[in-house]
Design a protein around this motif. Sequence first.
Motif, PDB file in Angstrom:
ATOM      1  N   TYR A 101       0.841  -1.187   0.000  1.00 52.36           N
ATOM      2  CA  TYR A 101       0.000   0.000   0.000  1.00 52.36           C
ATOM      3  C   TYR A 101       0.879   1.240   0.000  1.00 52.36           C
ATOM      4  CZ  TYR A 101       0.794   0.249   5.093  1.00 52.36           C
ATOM      5  OH  TYR A 101       1.366   0.321   6.334  1.00 52.36           O
ATOM      6  N   SER A 102       0.320   2.328  -0.479  1.00 52.58           N
ATOM      7  CA  SER A 102       1.068   3.570  -0.627  1.00 52.58           C
ATOM      8  C   SER A 102       0.261   4.738  -0.094  1.00 52.58           C
ATOM      9  CB  SER A 102       1.400   3.818  -2.106  1.00 52.58           C
ATOM     10  OG  SER A 102       2.171   2.766  -2.645  1.00 52.58           O
ATOM     11  N   MET A 103       0.942   5.846   0.039  1.00 57.90           N
ATOM     12  CA  MET A 103       0.305   7.121   0.383  1.00 57.90           C
ATOM     13  C   MET A 103       0.695   8.139  -0.685  1.00 57.90           C
ATOM     14  SD  MET A 103      -1.178   6.798   3.462  1.00 57.90           S
ATOM     15  CE  MET A 103      -1.033   5.844   4.982  1.00 57.90           C
ATOM     16  N   TRP A 104      -0.223   9.057  -0.986  1.00 53.23           N
ATOM     17  CA  TRP A 104       0.130  10.136  -1.903  1.00 53.23           C
ATOM     18  C   TRP A 104       1.217  10.969  -1.248  1.00 53.23           C
ATOM     19  CZ3 TRP A 104      -0.472  10.252  -6.783  1.00 53.23           C
ATOM     20  CH2 TRP A 104      -0.344  11.441  -7.526  1.00 53.23           C
ATOM     21  N   ASP A 141       0.868 -16.125  -5.371  1.00 55.77           N
ATOM     22  CA  ASP A 141       1.195 -16.215  -3.950  1.00 55.77           C
ATOM     23  C   ASP A 141       2.657 -15.843  -3.699  1.00 55.77           C
ATOM     24  OD1 ASP A 141       0.285 -17.352  -1.172  1.00 55.77           O
ATOM     25  OD2 ASP A 141       2.233 -18.291  -1.562  1.00 55.77           O
ATOM     26  N   TYR A 142       3.537 -16.236  -4.617  1.00 56.50           N
ATOM     27  CA  TYR A 142       4.956 -15.928  -4.468  1.00 56.50           C
ATOM     28  C   TYR A 142       5.199 -14.421  -4.564  1.00 56.50           C
ATOM     29  CZ  TYR A 142       9.963 -16.955  -4.673  1.00 56.50           C
ATOM     30  OH  TYR A 142      11.310 -17.040  -4.385  1.00 56.50           O
ATOM     31  N   ILE A 143       4.483 -13.764  -5.461  1.00 57.42           N
ATOM     32  CA  ILE A 143       4.644 -12.313  -5.627  1.00 57.42           C
ATOM     33  C   ILE A 143       4.196 -11.552  -4.388  1.00 57.42           C
ATOM     34  CG2 ILE A 143       3.919 -10.275  -6.942  1.00 57.42           C
ATOM     35  CD1 ILE A 143       3.521 -12.100  -9.363  1.00 57.42           C
ATOM     36  N   VAL A 144       3.052 -11.938  -3.816  1.00 60.50           N
ATOM     37  CA  VAL A 144       2.478 -11.151  -2.722  1.00 60.50           C
ATOM     38  C   VAL A 144       2.883 -11.635  -1.340  1.00 60.50           C
ATOM     39  CG1 VAL A 144       0.479 -10.501  -4.124  1.00 60.50           C
ATOM     40  CG2 VAL A 144       0.326 -12.499  -2.616  1.00 60.50           C
ATOM     41  N   ASN A 145       3.371 -12.874  -1.232  1.00 58.58           N
ATOM     42  CA  ASN A 145       3.610 -13.438   0.092  1.00 58.58           C
ATOM     43  C   ASN A 145       5.041 -13.849   0.403  1.00 58.58           C
ATOM     44  OD1 ASN A 145       1.252 -13.395   1.723  1.00 58.58           O
ATOM     45  ND2 ASN A 145       0.317 -14.981   0.447  1.00 58.58           N
ATOM     46  N   SER A 146       5.868 -14.078  -0.600  1.00 57.61           N
ATOM     47  CA  SER A 146       7.184 -14.651  -0.316  1.00 57.61           C
ATOM     48  C   SER A 146       8.146 -13.643   0.308  1.00 57.61           C
ATOM     49  CB  SER A 146       7.806 -15.223  -1.594  1.00 57.61           C
ATOM     50  OG  SER A 146       8.193 -14.185  -2.478  1.00 57.61           O
ATOM     51  N   LYS A 147       9.036 -14.149   1.138  1.00 57.65           N
ATOM     52  CA  LYS A 147      10.086 -13.307   1.710  1.00 57.65           C
ATOM     53  C   LYS A 147      11.011 -12.793   0.608  1.00 57.65           C
ATOM     54  CE  LYS A 147      10.296 -15.246   6.377  1.00 57.65           C
ATOM     55  NZ  LYS A 147      11.152 -15.894   7.403  1.00 57.65           N
ATOM     56  N   GLU A 148      11.186 -13.604  -0.432  1.00 63.52           N
ATOM     57  CA  GLU A 148      12.032 -13.173  -1.546  1.00 63.52           C
ATOM     58  C   GLU A 148      11.468 -11.929  -2.216  1.00 63.52           C
ATOM     59  OE1 GLU A 148      15.153 -14.234  -2.991  1.00 63.52           O
ATOM     60  OE2 GLU A 148      15.109 -14.798  -0.878  1.00 63.52           O
ATOM     61  N   ALA A 149      10.146 -11.874  -2.342  1.00 63.87           N
ATOM     62  CA  ALA A 149       9.509 -10.689  -2.922  1.00 63.87           C
ATOM     63  C   ALA A 149       9.779  -9.470  -2.041  1.00 63.87           C
ATOM     64  CB  ALA A 149       8.011 -10.904  -3.078  1.00 63.87           C
ATOM     65  N   GLY A 150       9.730  -9.676  -0.724  1.00 62.00           N
ATOM     66  CA  GLY A 150      10.040  -8.587   0.190  1.00 62.00           C
ATOM     67  C   GLY A 150      11.479  -8.136   0.065  1.00 62.00           C
ATOM     68  N   ARG A 151      12.385  -9.097  -0.070  1.00 62.60           N
ATOM     69  CA  ARG A 151      13.804  -8.769  -0.187  1.00 62.60           C
ATOM     70  C   ARG A 151      14.102  -8.044  -1.488  1.00 62.60           C
ATOM     71  NH1 ARG A 151      18.060 -10.606  -2.810  1.00 62.60           N
ATOM     72  NH2 ARG A 151      16.933 -12.367  -3.731  1.00 62.60           N
ATOM     73  N   THR A 199       9.984  -1.707  -0.779  1.00 65.12           N
ATOM     74  CA  THR A 199       8.729  -0.936  -0.767  1.00 65.12           C
ATOM     75  C   THR A 199       8.381  -0.381  -2.141  1.00 65.12           C
ATOM     76  OG1 THR A 199       9.924   1.089  -0.192  1.00 65.12           O
ATOM     77  CG2 THR A 199       9.086  -0.249   1.630  1.00 65.12           C
ATOM     78  N   THR A 200       9.066  -0.853  -3.198  1.00 66.86           N
ATOM     79  CA  THR A 200       8.840  -0.275  -4.528  1.00 66.86           C
ATOM     80  C   THR A 200       7.495  -0.672  -5.126  1.00 66.86           C
ATOM     81  OG1 THR A 200       9.991  -2.090  -5.668  1.00 66.86           O
ATOM     82  CG2 THR A 200      11.315  -0.197  -5.000  1.00 66.86           C
ATOM     83  N   LEU A 201       6.845  -1.692  -4.596  1.00 69.36           N
ATOM     84  CA  LEU A 201       5.484  -2.044  -5.010  1.00 69.36           C
ATOM     85  C   LEU A 201       4.491  -1.650  -3.919  1.00 69.36           C
ATOM     86  CD1 LEU A 201       5.953  -5.586  -6.656  1.00 69.36           C
ATOM     87  CD2 LEU A 201       5.793  -3.359  -7.792  1.00 69.36           C
ATOM     88  N   GLY A 202       4.888  -0.681  -3.119  1.00 68.59           N
ATOM     89  CA  GLY A 202       4.087  -0.287  -1.982  1.00 68.59           C
ATOM     90  C   GLY A 202       4.673  -0.897  -0.717  1.00 68.59           C
ATOM     91  N   PHE A 203       4.324  -0.324   0.439  1.00 69.49           N
ATOM     92  CA  PHE A 203       4.763  -0.909   1.696  1.00 69.49           C
ATOM     93  C   PHE A 203       4.123  -2.288   1.798  1.00 69.49           C
ATOM     94  CE2 PHE A 203       4.933  -1.573   6.250  1.00 69.49           C
ATOM     95  CZ  PHE A 203       6.220  -1.126   6.544  1.00 69.49           C
ATOM     96  N   PRO A 204       4.921  -3.354   2.040  1.00 68.02           N
ATOM     97  CA  PRO A 204       4.396  -4.726   1.968  1.00 68.02           C
ATOM     98  C   PRO A 204       3.055  -4.903   2.663  1.00 68.02           C
ATOM     99  CG  PRO A 204       6.749  -4.792   2.317  1.00 68.02           C
ATOM    100  CD  PRO A 204       6.354  -3.335   2.410  1.00 68.02           C
ATOM    101  N   ALA A 205       2.102  -5.443   1.912  1.00 71.01           N
ATOM    102  CA  ALA A 205       0.746  -5.606   2.442  1.00 71.01           C
ATOM    103  C   ALA A 205       0.599  -6.870   3.275  1.00 71.01           C
ATOM    104  CB  ALA A 205      -0.265  -5.630   1.287  1.00 71.01           C
ATOM    105  N   SER A 206       1.422  -7.891   3.024  1.00 68.66           N
ATOM    106  CA  SER A 206       1.319  -9.142   3.770  1.00 68.66           C
ATOM    107  C   SER A 206       2.434  -9.231   4.811  1.00 68.66           C
ATOM    108  CB  SER A 206       1.406 -10.344   2.821  1.00 68.66           C
ATOM    109  OG  SER A 206       2.737 -10.553   2.384  1.00 68.66           O
ATOM    110  N   SER A 207       2.131  -9.861   5.930  1.00 68.85           N
ATOM    111  CA  SER A 207       3.116  -9.987   7.007  1.00 68.85           C
ATOM    112  C   SER A 207       4.295 -10.850   6.574  1.00 68.85           C
ATOM    113  CB  SER A 207       2.457 -10.587   8.250  1.00 68.85           C
ATOM    114  OG  SER A 207       1.873 -11.849   7.958  1.00 68.85           O
ATOM    115  N   SER A 208       4.057 -11.847   5.726  1.00 72.97           N
ATOM    116  CA  SER A 208       5.139 -12.734   5.285  1.00 72.97           C
ATOM    117  C   SER A 208       6.087 -12.016   4.333  1.00 72.97           C
ATOM    118  CB  SER A 208       4.566 -13.987   4.615  1.00 72.97           C
ATOM    119  OG  SER A 208       3.654 -13.643   3.586  1.00 72.97           O
TER     120      SER A 208
END
Length: 428
Positions: free
Chosen positions: A153-156, A332-342, A346-355
């Motif tokens: 998610y993002s903020m203006w 699921d890999y895009i939105v949930n994986s730790k690799e996606a976070g790494r 935050t370039t796709l928004g501040f991570p929306a999922s805890s994983s």
Amino acid sequence: MTASSVRRRLSAGAAAVAAGALLLSGCAAGEPAATFDPDAKVTLNFAFWGNDDRANRYNDLVAAFNEEHPNIKVNVSFTDYPSYWEKRATEAAGGGLPDVFQFSDSYLRQYAEPGYVLDLGKEKDYIDFSTFEDSLLGTGRLDGTQYSLPTGYSMWADFVNHDLIAKYDVEAPEGGTSPEEFDDWMAGFTEAAGGAVYGGTDYTQRIQGFELSLRAKGKNLYTEDGELGFSKAELREFWNSGAKLRDSVTVPQKKLEEISPKSGMGAQLTASEMSWSNFLGGYLADSGAKSISIIAPPTYKAGSKDLYQQGGLQIAISAKTKHPEASAVFLDYIVNSKEAGRIFGTTLGFPASSSKLAGTTLEGVDKQVADYIESVSDRVGEAPPVPVIGYGSLEQKFWDLGKEIGLGSVSVDDAVEQFFTEADVILQ
């Protein structure tokens, strides 16, 4: 989630799906239902909008995904935002949407109601929904059905290039001032730079800027029952407020057309630009600047709750994909994986999922975004209603007309009439 755990979930899920399909369809016992083989070779098409920085990150993500799922080949394609949705509209009409594609809550009704995107609940054995807060799940949900999931998610926000501020010896702007105060700062920068660089871009081109002005008055762009939430007079006043900017303060639209698809900020033609907070990494990559800060955008009423968590950047699956299970595994890999976070931070928004957040190291650019989101928490109000059908088209129409106003090819009065005519057609 490891490859082995995925396979265990897939095998169990496949058995349940197969049994359910047999019961629901009423098919004879001699007609075996199709099952998903997690080791079968599959090719998926994946599309997104963005720049080279985002493309490089997605390529890295696909490579990481293939280490766990070497049998699932992912063909990647991307383009700029306007071209992206033009192509998706053509594909949707012809039944040829990519298996998995970057999505936006702006198009949720437009793609979900006609059945263009898959009900993700049908693939719940392959997607973990428990890692999302319900408020963020709601950004991809319509009438109780989950059609997409947010990457973050993002903020203006307002971005400021400190390399240019230092070069022209100008004091940095304050965040959260009135629009008039920020306009004065941009004018001062343009003057100091002698017109070689500009204070910013005409923010009245973007519907999000207009949205801030409406939310400061307790209104939204659209209502719960699918109508526009503003009048012609309000839109006319907003576009007219940018007349001084277009005259001598912000970068001329003609120059922006010449450098497209780069933005004024990306091309170092402007010292500031307003956009979503997740654009910081892209701005740094495009511009080559060493230091860009994020400050709060101007507010039309001090103390108003004009900002909100925007989970607009989503991932969806085509309803006509031939590989729904494999597509769900990749989503699921895009939105949930730790690799996606790494990889994405935050370039796709501040991570929306805890994983995904668990894989994100909040330092550097990502720490800047996290700090910005925290800094404006007192301005965050309730999210607007689910976008009306055709909102994505209206958003683009607003931007296109804003550019035409900047080029001088249409007057503000004519632009207002054109926008409302388009809105009448789309909303009817």
